[in-house]
Design a protein around this motif. Structure first.
Motif, PDB file in Angstrom:
ATOM      1  N   ALA A  49       0.823  -1.225   0.000  1.00  0.00           N
ATOM      2  CA  ALA A  49       0.000   0.000   0.000  1.00  0.00           C
ATOM      3  C   ALA A  49       0.852   1.268   0.000  1.00  0.00           C
ATOM      4  O   ALA A  49       0.496   2.261   0.614  1.00  0.00           O
ATOM      5  N   GLY A  50       1.986   1.221  -0.665  1.00  0.00           N
ATOM      6  CA  GLY A  50       2.827   2.401  -0.803  1.00  0.00           C
ATOM      7  C   GLY A  50       3.691   2.719   0.404  1.00  0.00           C
ATOM      8  O   GLY A  50       4.439   3.683   0.378  1.00  0.00           O
ATOM      9  N   SER A  51       3.605   1.937   1.474  1.00  0.00           N
ATOM     10  CA  SER A  51       4.422   2.221   2.650  1.00  0.00           C
ATOM     11  C   SER A  51       5.803   1.568   2.492  1.00  0.00           C
ATOM     12  O   SER A  51       5.945   0.557   1.831  1.00  0.00           O
ATOM     13  N   ALA A  52       6.784   2.173   3.118  1.00  0.00           N
ATOM     14  CA  ALA A  52       8.148   1.667   3.027  1.00  0.00           C
ATOM     15  C   ALA A  52       8.325   0.426   3.889  1.00  0.00           C
ATOM     16  O   ALA A  52       7.670   0.276   4.915  1.00  0.00           O
ATOM     17  N   THR A  53       9.208  -0.459   3.471  1.00  0.00           N
ATOM     18  CA  THR A  53       9.581  -1.602   4.290  1.00  0.00           C
ATOM     19  C   THR A  53      10.671  -1.128   5.235  1.00  0.00           C
ATOM     20  O   THR A  53      11.703  -0.628   4.799  1.00  0.00           O
ATOM     21  N   THR A  54      10.445  -1.269   6.521  1.00  0.00           N
ATOM     22  CA  THR A  54      11.403  -0.763   7.500  1.00  0.00           C
ATOM     23  C   THR A  54      12.178  -1.866   8.204  1.00  0.00           C
ATOM     24  O   THR A  54      13.172  -1.588   8.865  1.00  0.00           O
ATOM     25  N   ALA A  55      11.725  -3.112   8.096  1.00  0.00           N
ATOM     26  CA  ALA A  55      12.435  -4.213   8.750  1.00  0.00           C
ATOM     27  C   ALA A  55      12.039  -5.526   8.091  1.00  0.00           C
ATOM     28  O   ALA A  55      10.923  -5.669   7.602  1.00  0.00           O
ATOM     29  N   ILE A  56      12.985  -6.446   8.047  1.00  0.00           N
ATOM     30  CA  ILE A  56      12.678  -7.807   7.614  1.00  0.00           C
ATOM     31  C   ILE A  56      13.360  -8.769   8.583  1.00  0.00           C
ATOM     32  O   ILE A  56      14.323  -8.411   9.253  1.00  0.00           O
ATOM     33  N   ARG A  57      12.837  -9.967   8.657  1.00  0.00           N
ATOM     34  CA  ARG A  57      13.434 -11.020   9.482  1.00  0.00           C
ATOM     35  C   ARG A  57      13.651 -12.227   8.582  1.00  0.00           C
ATOM     36  O   ARG A  57      12.739 -12.655   7.889  1.00  0.00           O
ATOM     37  N   VAL A  58      14.873 -12.745   8.609  1.00  0.00           N
ATOM     38  CA  VAL A  58      15.213 -13.922   7.813  1.00  0.00           C
ATOM     39  C   VAL A  58      15.567 -15.037   8.783  1.00  0.00           C
ATOM     40  O   VAL A  58      16.473 -14.883   9.609  1.00  0.00           O
ATOM     41  N   LYS A  59      14.858 -16.143   8.711  1.00  0.00           N
ATOM     42  CA  LYS A  59      15.138 -17.287   9.571  1.00  0.00           C
ATOM     43  C   LYS A  59      15.841 -18.341   8.723  1.00  0.00           C
ATOM     44  O   LYS A  59      15.308 -18.790   7.709  1.00  0.00           O
ATOM     45  N   ILE A  60      17.035 -18.728   9.140  1.00  0.00           N
ATOM     46  CA  ILE A  60      17.834 -19.701   8.412  1.00  0.00           C
ATOM     47  C   ILE A  60      17.457 -21.101   8.903  1.00  0.00           C
ATOM     48  O   ILE A  60      17.525 -21.375  10.096  1.00  0.00           O
ATOM     49  N   PRO A  61      17.054 -21.990   8.004  1.00  0.00           N
ATOM     50  CA  PRO A  61      16.631 -23.325   8.439  1.00  0.00           C
ATOM     51  C   PRO A  61      17.804 -24.185   8.924  1.00  0.00           C
ATOM     52  O   PRO A  61      18.958 -23.940   8.570  1.00  0.00           O
ATOM     53  N   ALA A  62      17.483 -25.186   9.744  1.00  0.00           N
ATOM     54  CA  ALA A  62      18.494 -26.108  10.254  1.00  0.00           C
ATOM     55  C   ALA A  62      19.196 -26.793   9.082  1.00  0.00           C
ATOM     56  O   ALA A  62      18.570 -27.106   8.071  1.00  0.00           O
ATOM     57  N   GLY A  63      20.492 -26.987   9.204  1.00  0.00           N
ATOM     58  CA  GLY A  63      21.267 -27.634   8.152  1.00  0.00           C
ATOM     59  C   GLY A  63      21.924 -26.656   7.203  1.00  0.00           C
ATOM     60  O   GLY A  63      22.817 -27.014   6.454  1.00  0.00           O
ATOM     61  N   VAL A  64      21.506 -25.395   7.221  1.00  0.00           N
ATOM     62  CA  VAL A  64      22.168 -24.366   6.410  1.00  0.00           C
ATOM     63  C   VAL A  64      23.272 -23.791   7.290  1.00  0.00           C
ATOM     64  O   VAL A  64      23.012 -23.272   8.374  1.00  0.00           O
ATOM     65  N   ILE A  65      24.520 -23.937   6.835  1.00  0.00           N
ATOM     66  CA  ILE A  65      25.664 -23.558   7.669  1.00  0.00           C
ATOM     67  C   ILE A  65      26.463 -22.432   7.032  1.00  0.00           C
ATOM     68  O   ILE A  65      26.312 -22.135   5.854  1.00  0.00           O
ATOM     69  N   ALA A  66      27.319 -21.821   7.846  1.00  0.00           N
ATOM     70  CA  ALA A  66      28.249 -20.779   7.399  1.00  0.00           C
ATOM     71  C   ALA A  66      27.528 -19.630   6.709  1.00  0.00           C
ATOM     72  O   ALA A  66      27.916 -19.179   5.643  1.00  0.00           O
ATOM     73  N   VAL A  67      26.486 -19.138   7.331  1.00  0.00           N
ATOM     74  CA  VAL A  67      25.711 -18.026   6.779  1.00  0.00           C
ATOM     75  C   VAL A  67      26.452 -16.729   7.029  1.00  0.00           C
ATOM     76  O   VAL A  67      26.959 -16.489   8.119  1.00  0.00           O
ATOM     77  N   LYS A  68      26.535 -15.887   5.998  1.00  0.00           N
ATOM     78  CA  LYS A  68      27.244 -14.614   6.111  1.00  0.00           C
ATOM     79  C   LYS A  68      26.316 -13.496   5.627  1.00  0.00           C
ATOM     80  O   LYS A  68      26.174 -13.279   4.428  1.00  0.00           O
ATOM     81  N   PRO A  69      25.678 -12.774   6.546  1.00  0.00           N
ATOM     82  CA  PRO A  69      24.824 -11.666   6.120  1.00  0.00           C
ATOM     83  C   PRO A  69      25.669 -10.548   5.522  1.00  0.00           C
ATOM     84  O   PRO A  69      26.799 -10.323   5.945  1.00  0.00           O
ATOM     85  N   MET A  70      25.126  -9.883   4.516  1.00  0.00           N
ATOM     86  CA  MET A  70      25.847  -8.800   3.845  1.00  0.00           C
ATOM     87  C   MET A  70      24.936  -7.579   3.759  1.00  0.00           C
ATOM     88  O   MET A  70      24.353  -7.293   2.717  1.00  0.00           O
TER      89      MET A  70
END
Length: 94
Positions: A46-67
């Motif tokens: 509805a035209g509003s800005a996205t101010t936050a997101i949450r990313v949940k990494i599932p089990a078994g996904v390793i060595a995650v590097k946020p950028m």
């Protein structure tokens, strides 16, 4: 019963989070191979800005590097893996 239903409906609309149209750039990944997941958040609803997101990494996904991009605030939560995983050059991650 009607009051209970109305109260639940009102509570759901008040506390329901906004869902942006988030997509991942690559739609497939090979099992056991490295993968770069680029998360796209083009706009809010509805035209509003996205101010936050949450990313949940599932089990078994390793060595995650946020950028994060310049100007973003990043908050990470870490913990131990459920088991030890082999990583590049026979290093072990737990």
């Amino acid at each position: 019963m009607v009051r209970l239903f109305l109260a639940a409906a009102i509570a759901a609309t008040v506390v329901m989070p906004a869902f942006a149209h988030v997509t991942i750039e690559a739609q497939e990944a090979r099992v056991g191979a490295s993968f770069k997941a680029v998360v796209r958040v083009p706009h809010g609803c509805a035209g509003s800005a996205t101010t936050a997101i949450r990313v949940k990494i599932p089990a078994g996904v390793i060595a995650v590097k946020p950028m994060p991009k310049p100007g973003w605030t990043l908050d990470t939560k870490t913990g131990s893996y459920g088991k030890t995983y082999a990583h590049f050059h026979n290093s072990k991650l737990s």
